[in-house]
Design a protein around this motif. Structure first.
Motif, PDB file in Angstrom:
ATOM      1  N   ARG A   1      65.860 -23.130  -9.240  1.00  0.00           N
ATOM      2  CA  ARG A   1      65.360 -24.368  -9.851  1.00  0.00           C
ATOM      3  C   ARG A   1      64.212 -24.991  -9.057  1.00  0.00           C
ATOM      4  NH1 ARG A   1      70.652 -27.546 -12.297  1.00  0.00           N
ATOM      5  NH2 ARG A   1      71.801 -25.686 -12.984  1.00  0.00           N
ATOM      6  N   GLY A   2      63.809 -24.362  -7.970  1.00  0.00           N
ATOM      7  CA  GLY A   2      62.711 -24.899  -7.170  1.00  0.00           C
ATOM      8  C   GLY A   2      63.113 -26.027  -6.239  1.00  0.00           C
ATOM      9  N   ILE A   3      64.396 -26.149  -5.944  1.00  0.00           N
ATOM     10  CA  ILE A   3      64.901 -27.175  -5.029  1.00  0.00           C
ATOM     11  C   ILE A   3      64.832 -26.636  -3.605  1.00  0.00           C
ATOM     12  CG2 ILE A   3      66.946 -28.527  -4.377  1.00  0.00           C
ATOM     13  CD1 ILE A   3      67.834 -28.271  -7.353  1.00  0.00           C
ATOM     14  N   PHE A   4      64.400 -27.455  -2.670  1.00  0.00           N
ATOM     15  CA  PHE A   4      64.282 -27.034  -1.272  1.00  0.00           C
ATOM     16  C   PHE A   4      65.654 -26.691  -0.696  1.00  0.00           C
ATOM     17  CE2 PHE A   4      64.522 -28.326   3.262  1.00  0.00           C
ATOM     18  CZ  PHE A   4      63.739 -27.295   3.771  1.00  0.00           C
ATOM     19  N   THR A   5      65.716 -25.575   0.039  1.00  0.00           N
ATOM     20  CA  THR A   5      66.972 -25.152   0.656  1.00  0.00           C
ATOM     21  C   THR A   5      66.775 -24.913   2.150  1.00  0.00           C
ATOM     22  OG1 THR A   5      66.517 -22.821   0.107  1.00  0.00           O
ATOM     23  CG2 THR A   5      67.865 -24.088  -1.449  1.00  0.00           C
TER      24      THR A   5
ATOM     25  N   GLY B   1      71.332 -18.334   4.426  1.00  0.00           N
ATOM     26  CA  GLY B   1      70.018 -18.594   5.004  1.00  0.00           C
ATOM     27  C   GLY B   1      69.497 -17.392   5.752  1.00  0.00           C
ATOM     28  N   CYS B   2      70.423 -16.609   6.327  1.00  0.00           N
ATOM     29  CA  CYS B   2      70.010 -15.465   7.139  1.00  0.00           C
ATOM     30  C   CYS B   2      69.452 -14.324   6.306  1.00  0.00           C
ATOM     31  CB  CYS B   2      71.170 -14.989   8.004  1.00  0.00           C
ATOM     32  SG  CYS B   2      71.589 -16.174   9.314  1.00  0.00           S
ATOM     33  N   GLY B   3      69.542 -14.448   4.980  1.00  0.00           N
ATOM     34  CA  GLY B   3      68.868 -13.491   4.122  1.00  0.00           C
ATOM     35  C   GLY B   3      67.369 -13.487   4.331  1.00  0.00           C
ATOM     36  N   LEU B   4      66.851 -14.586   4.881  1.00  0.00           N
ATOM     37  CA  LEU B   4      65.415 -14.671   5.183  1.00  0.00           C
ATOM     38  C   LEU B   4      64.989 -13.610   6.180  1.00  0.00           C
ATOM     39  CD1 LEU B   4      62.971 -16.580   4.510  1.00  0.00           C
ATOM     40  CD2 LEU B   4      63.503 -17.789   6.630  1.00  0.00           C
ATOM     41  N   ILE B   5      65.925 -13.173   7.029  1.00  0.00           N
ATOM     42  CA  ILE B   5      65.610 -12.181   8.062  1.00  0.00           C
ATOM     43  C   ILE B   5      66.602 -11.023   8.025  1.00  0.00           C
ATOM     44  CG2 ILE B   5      64.402 -13.742   9.633  1.00  0.00           C
ATOM     45  CD1 ILE B   5      67.054 -14.124  11.143  1.00  0.00           C
ATOM     46  N   ALA B   6      67.256 -10.813   6.887  1.00  0.00           N
ATOM     47  CA  ALA B   6      68.329  -9.823   6.793  1.00  0.00           C
ATOM     48  C   ALA B   6      67.845  -8.420   7.128  1.00  0.00           C
ATOM     49  CB  ALA B   6      68.947  -9.842   5.399  1.00  0.00           C
ATOM     50  N   GLU B   7      66.672  -8.062   6.646  1.00  0.00           N
ATOM     51  CA  GLU B   7      66.175  -6.706   6.890  1.00  0.00           C
ATOM     52  C   GLU B   7      66.008  -6.453   8.382  1.00  0.00           C
ATOM     53  OE1 GLU B   7      62.423  -3.784   5.667  1.00  0.00           O
ATOM     54  OE2 GLU B   7      62.673  -5.737   4.688  1.00  0.00           O
ATOM     55  N   GLU B   8      65.454  -7.433   9.090  1.00  0.00           N
ATOM     56  CA  GLU B   8      65.270  -7.262  10.525  1.00  0.00           C
ATOM     57  C   GLU B   8      66.606  -7.258  11.254  1.00  0.00           C
ATOM     58  OE1 GLU B   8      62.665  -8.961  14.293  1.00  0.00           O
ATOM     59  OE2 GLU B   8      62.391  -9.822  12.304  1.00  0.00           O
ATOM     60  N   LEU B   9      67.529  -8.114  10.834  1.00  0.00           N
ATOM     61  CA  LEU B   9      68.836  -8.154  11.488  1.00  0.00           C
ATOM     62  C   LEU B   9      69.566  -6.830  11.335  1.00  0.00           C
ATOM     63  CD1 LEU B   9      70.284 -11.698  10.698  1.00  0.00           C
ATOM     64  CD2 LEU B   9      68.775 -10.962  12.540  1.00  0.00           C
TER      65      LEU B   9
ATOM     66  N   PRO C   1      86.197  -1.810   3.641  1.00  0.00           N
ATOM     67  CA  PRO C   1      85.781  -0.617   2.896  1.00  0.00           C
ATOM     68  C   PRO C   1      84.311  -0.586   2.481  1.00  0.00           C
ATOM     69  CG  PRO C   1      87.905  -1.382   2.102  1.00  0.00           C
ATOM     70  CD  PRO C   1      87.400  -2.424   3.038  1.00  0.00           C
ATOM     71  N   CYS C   2      83.593  -1.710   2.570  1.00  0.00           N
ATOM     72  CA  CYS C   2      82.192  -1.689   2.124  1.00  0.00           C
ATOM     73  C   CYS C   2      81.296  -0.880   3.057  1.00  0.00           C
ATOM     74  CB  CYS C   2      81.652  -3.104   1.954  1.00  0.00           C
ATOM     75  SG  CYS C   2      80.976  -3.891   3.433  1.00  0.00           S
ATOM     76  N   GLU C   3      81.734  -0.664   4.302  1.00  0.00           N
ATOM     77  CA  GLU C   3      81.027   0.172   5.268  1.00  0.00           C
ATOM     78  C   GLU C   3      79.559  -0.244   5.430  1.00  0.00           C
ATOM     79  OE1 GLU C   3      81.613   4.181   3.967  1.00  0.00           O
ATOM     80  OE2 GLU C   3      83.674   4.256   4.718  1.00  0.00           O
ATOM     81  N   SER C   4      79.341  -1.540   5.510  1.00  0.00           N
ATOM     82  CA  SER C   4      77.982  -2.056   5.685  1.00  0.00           C
ATOM     83  C   SER C   4      77.925  -2.870   6.968  1.00  0.00           C
ATOM     84  CB  SER C   4      77.584  -2.887   4.462  1.00  0.00           C
ATOM     85  OG  SER C   4      76.258  -3.351   4.560  1.00  0.00           O
ATOM     86  N   ASP C   5      77.524  -4.127   6.879  1.00  0.00           N
ATOM     87  CA  ASP C   5      77.440  -5.001   8.038  1.00  0.00           C
ATOM     88  C   ASP C   5      77.703  -6.434   7.587  1.00  0.00           C
ATOM     89  OD1 ASP C   5      74.854  -6.325   7.245  1.00  0.00           O
ATOM     90  OD2 ASP C   5      74.116  -4.284   7.448  1.00  0.00           O
ATOM     91  N   PRO C   6      77.874  -7.368   8.544  1.00  0.00           N
ATOM     92  CA  PRO C   6      78.205  -8.745   8.158  1.00  0.00           C
ATOM     93  C   PRO C   6      77.000  -9.597   7.757  1.00  0.00           C
ATOM     94  CG  PRO C   6      79.028  -8.177  10.361  1.00  0.00           C
ATOM     95  CD  PRO C   6      78.023  -7.161   9.985  1.00  0.00           C
ATOM     96  N   VAL C   7      75.790  -9.073   7.831  1.00  0.00           N
ATOM     97  CA  VAL C   7      74.589  -9.890   7.658  1.00  0.00           C
ATOM     98  C   VAL C   7      74.503 -10.455   6.239  1.00  0.00           C
ATOM     99  CG1 VAL C   7      72.064  -9.893   7.680  1.00  0.00           C
ATOM    100  CG2 VAL C   7      73.335  -8.652   9.447  1.00  0.00           C
ATOM    101  N   CYS C   8      74.376 -11.770   6.130  1.00  0.00           N
ATOM    102  CA  CYS C   8      74.243 -12.431   4.830  1.00  0.00           C
ATOM    103  C   CYS C   8      72.859 -12.164   4.255  1.00  0.00           C
ATOM    104  CB  CYS C   8      74.468 -13.937   4.974  1.00  0.00           C
ATOM    105  SG  CYS C   8      74.166 -14.860   3.455  1.00  0.00           S
ATOM    106  N   HIS C   9      72.798 -11.858   2.973  1.00  0.00           N
ATOM    107  CA  HIS C   9      71.529 -11.559   2.310  1.00  0.00           C
ATOM    108  C   HIS C   9      71.068 -12.691   1.398  1.00  0.00           C
ATOM    109  CE1 HIS C   9      70.470  -7.213   3.168  1.00  0.00           C
ATOM    110  NE2 HIS C   9      71.556  -7.415   3.884  1.00  0.00           N
ATOM    111  N   VAL C  10      71.630 -13.877   1.560  1.00  0.00           N
ATOM    112  CA  VAL C  10      71.188 -15.036   0.781  1.00  0.00           C
ATOM    113  C   VAL C  10      70.153 -15.801   1.608  1.00  0.00           C
ATOM    114  CG1 VAL C  10      71.866 -17.182  -0.338  1.00  0.00           C
ATOM    115  CG2 VAL C  10      73.405 -15.208  -0.385  1.00  0.00           C
ATOM    116  N   PRO C  11      68.890 -15.855   1.173  1.00  0.00           N
ATOM    117  CA  PRO C  11      67.861 -16.554   1.938  1.00  0.00           C
ATOM    118  C   PRO C  11      67.803 -18.041   1.595  1.00  0.00           C
ATOM    119  CG  PRO C  11      66.848 -15.503   0.062  1.00  0.00           C
ATOM    120  CD  PRO C  11      68.334 -15.179  -0.015  1.00  0.00           C
TER     121      PRO C  11
END
Length: 281
Positions: free
Chosen positions: A206-210, A221-229, A242-252
């Motif tokens: 909706r274009g609201i500041f987050t 918020g850490c989705g902003l740097i998820a790829e680097e993390l 079972p997801c066999e991934s990592d804990p990094v949040c992908h929501v920026p």
């Protein structure tokens, strides 16, 4: 001058004092550096500047927090509620906005207690939240622990309150496979964690500041740097589900602030707002 102030605040709030053997020891510096590279500014100052630019008098500002798990933390963690109260105070007294606490029902009492200690009366009625007299107030809106209801409630809250900003402090969010994790790499089941990340995702649509605030990488918020993390692994815990991934949040979020403890980053942003507004109260 302001940037120098912000850098010093960043240094204070990212000073690591965690004991050996805990999952997030040694993570803060690379996490902070990644966030700084992505944004190119003192994080606490940038967050304060954007809030000051965005939030106008009488605007609602949603502040989501709260993470816990039965039976070990039935009222939630101490990290989050205190920083939320600090930010609510800064929003109310500094910017003239109307803070709104968003947390799951079991985790709301510590948020309310922290708010009262900070001199901000927490209330459930909008007419009290919109009272601009002697007693500063904040609105309370419990958030569902049912994952299948979370998106609808997020949309309803945004429709009702029309906020100018949404802040997520120590709010856990899903990884690339949609699973929310603890800092130790275990899945945080939906019945224990409010899926309040939908508020941020919908606000961005909706274009609201987050604004996101975290201290490990599994927070909204850490989705902003998820790829680097993800590339920085194995600094981060390996997934133990079972997801066999990592804990990094992908929501920026639009802005991401990092602290050794999320509360500290919240205090740092409040300090930077006081500096910008030339108002230490």
């Amino acid at each position: 001058m302001a940037e120098t102030f912000g850098i010093h605040v960043d240094r204070l709030v990212t000073l690591e004092m965690k004991r050996g053997g805990v999952a997030n020891r040694g993570v803060i510096l690379p996490l902070y550096e990644a966030a700084y590279r992505a944004q190119g500014r003192a994080l606490t100052l940038l967050a304060a500047e954007r809030l000051a630019e965005t939030v106008k008098k009488a605007d609602y500002v949603l502040i989501t927090t709260g993470s816990g798990r039965q039976p070990w933390r039935p009222r939630g963690e101490t990290d989050g509620p205190l920083g939320a109260a600090s930010l609510a105070r800064a929003v109310k007294l500094g910017l003239g906005g109307r803070p709104v606490y968003i947390a799951a029902e079991p985790y709301m009492p510590p948020v309310v207690a922290a708010s009262e200690a900070a001199g901000i009366t927490a209330c459930h009625k909008r007419e009290m939240a919109e009272y601009d007299g002697f007693y500063p107030t904040a609105l309370v809106r419990p958030f569902t622990l049912r994952a299948d209801e979370a998106l609808a409630q997020a949309k309803s809250l945004l429709d009702e309150l029309q906020p100018s900003a949404v802040i997520a402090i120590e709010t856990l969010g899903p990884n690339s496979k949609g699973i929310i994790h603890s800092a130790t790499g275990y899945e945080r089941e939906a019945e224990h964690v409010a899926h309040a990340f939908h508020l941020v995702e919908e606000a961005r649509r909706r274009g609201i500041f987050t604004l996101g605030i975290g201290d490990y990488g599994n927070e909204v918020g850490c989705g902003l740097i998820a790829e680097e993390l993800t590339k920085l692994m194995p600094c981060w815990a390996e997934c133990k589900c079972p997801c066999e991934s990592d804990p990094v949040c992908h929501v920026p979020t639009d802005v991401l602030a990092i602290g050794a403890i999320s509360n500290w980053a919240g205090y740092g942003i409040s300090a930077c707002l006081a500096y910008l507004l030339e108002d230490p109260t």
